[in-house]
Design an enzyme around this catalytic site. Structure first.
Site, PDB file in Angstrom:
ATOM      1  N   HIS A  10      -2.125 -53.858 -44.038  1.00  9.29           N
ATOM      2  CA  HIS A  10      -3.197 -54.700 -44.570  1.00  9.29           C
ATOM      3  C   HIS A  10      -4.518 -54.024 -44.902  1.00  9.29           C
ATOM      4  CE1 HIS A  10      -0.800 -58.279 -43.981  1.00  9.29           C
ATOM      5  NE2 HIS A  10      -0.530 -57.881 -42.750  1.00  9.29           N
ATOM      6  N   LYS A  31       8.745 -58.300 -49.981  1.00  8.68           N
ATOM      7  CA  LYS A  31       8.407 -59.657 -49.550  1.00  8.68           C
ATOM      8  C   LYS A  31       7.569 -60.356 -50.614  1.00  8.68           C
ATOM      9  CE  LYS A  31       4.363 -59.516 -46.636  1.00  8.68           C
ATOM     10  NZ  LYS A  31       3.833 -59.556 -45.293  1.00  8.68           N
ATOM     11  N   ASP A  32       7.477 -61.686 -50.533  1.00  6.69           N
ATOM     12  CA  ASP A  32       6.853 -62.488 -51.583  1.00  6.69           C
ATOM     13  C   ASP A  32       5.369 -62.205 -51.783  1.00  6.69           C
ATOM     14  OD1 ASP A  32       9.251 -63.673 -52.107  1.00  6.69           O
ATOM     15  OD2 ASP A  32       8.808 -65.540 -51.066  1.00  6.69           O
ATOM     16  N   LYS A  33       4.653 -61.940 -50.697  1.00  4.65           N
ATOM     17  CA  LYS A  33       3.204 -61.803 -50.805  1.00  4.65           C
ATOM     18  C   LYS A  33       2.675 -60.920 -49.684  1.00  4.65           C
ATOM     19  CE  LYS A  33      -1.059 -64.449 -50.644  1.00  4.65           C
ATOM     20  NZ  LYS A  33      -1.691 -65.762 -50.597  1.00  4.65           N
ATOM     21  N   ASN A  34       1.607 -60.185 -49.991  1.00  2.00           N
ATOM     22  CA  ASN A  34       0.882 -59.460 -48.955  1.00  2.00           C
ATOM     23  C   ASN A  34      -0.579 -59.355 -49.363  1.00  2.00           C
ATOM     24  OD1 ASN A  34       1.334 -57.932 -46.360  1.00  2.00           O
ATOM     25  ND2 ASN A  34       0.102 -56.463 -47.500  1.00  2.00           N
ATOM     26  N   THR A  35      -1.458 -59.486 -48.378  1.00  2.00           N
ATOM     27  CA  THR A  35      -2.892 -59.358 -48.617  1.00  2.00           C
ATOM     28  C   THR A  35      -3.388 -58.046 -48.036  1.00  2.00           C
ATOM     29  OG1 THR A  35      -3.168 -61.762 -48.538  1.00  2.00           O
ATOM     30  CG2 THR A  35      -5.153 -60.420 -48.249  1.00  2.00           C
ATOM     31  N   HIS A  97      -1.968 -59.420 -36.549  1.00  2.00           N
ATOM     32  CA  HIS A  97      -1.264 -60.250 -37.532  1.00  2.00           C
ATOM     33  C   HIS A  97      -2.275 -60.841 -38.503  1.00  2.00           C
ATOM     34  CE1 HIS A  97       1.662 -62.989 -39.255  1.00  2.00           C
ATOM     35  NE2 HIS A  97       0.883 -64.008 -38.974  1.00  2.00           N
TER      36      HIS A  97
END
EC number: 3.1.27.-
Length: 104
Positions: A10, A31-35, A97
């Site tokens: 992150h 994976k679909d999304k990550n910030t 997390h």
């Protein structure tokens, strides 16, 4: 997940994240999304100062964020940049997390 893994997943030193490249690595497995948080690690870790037990915390200030969102398979992404607060789960005085953007 631990603080070291959180940093890898992150925290970034660029606002122009190469989503297609980084999201295809073994760390993300398409994976679909990550910030991603554009920051040095220290200010992000400071969010959790004094928090030992697992607790969700919203940042008091805004950070530059880069979201990688999947647009098609396999592993094609669109980058969206923003400035916002974000929520993390803190354990042992460190983020472990990424909960979400804007609120907990």
């Amino acid at each position: 997940q631990d603080w070291l893994t959180f940093q890898k997943k992150h925290i970034t030193n660029t606002r122009d994240v190469d989503c297609d490249n980084i999201m295809s690595t073994n760390l993300f497995h398409c994976k679909d999304k990550n910030t991603f948080i554009y920051s040095r690690p220290e200010p992000v870790k400071a969010i959790c100062k004094g928090i030992i037990a697992s607790k969700n915390v919203l940042t008091t200030s805004e950070f530059y964020l880069s979201d990688c969102n999947v647009t098609s398979r396999p592993c094609k992404y669109k980058l969206k940049k923003s400035t916002n607060k974000f929520c993390v789960t803190c354990e042992n005085q460190a983020p472990v997390h990424f909960v979400g953007v804007g609120s907990c």
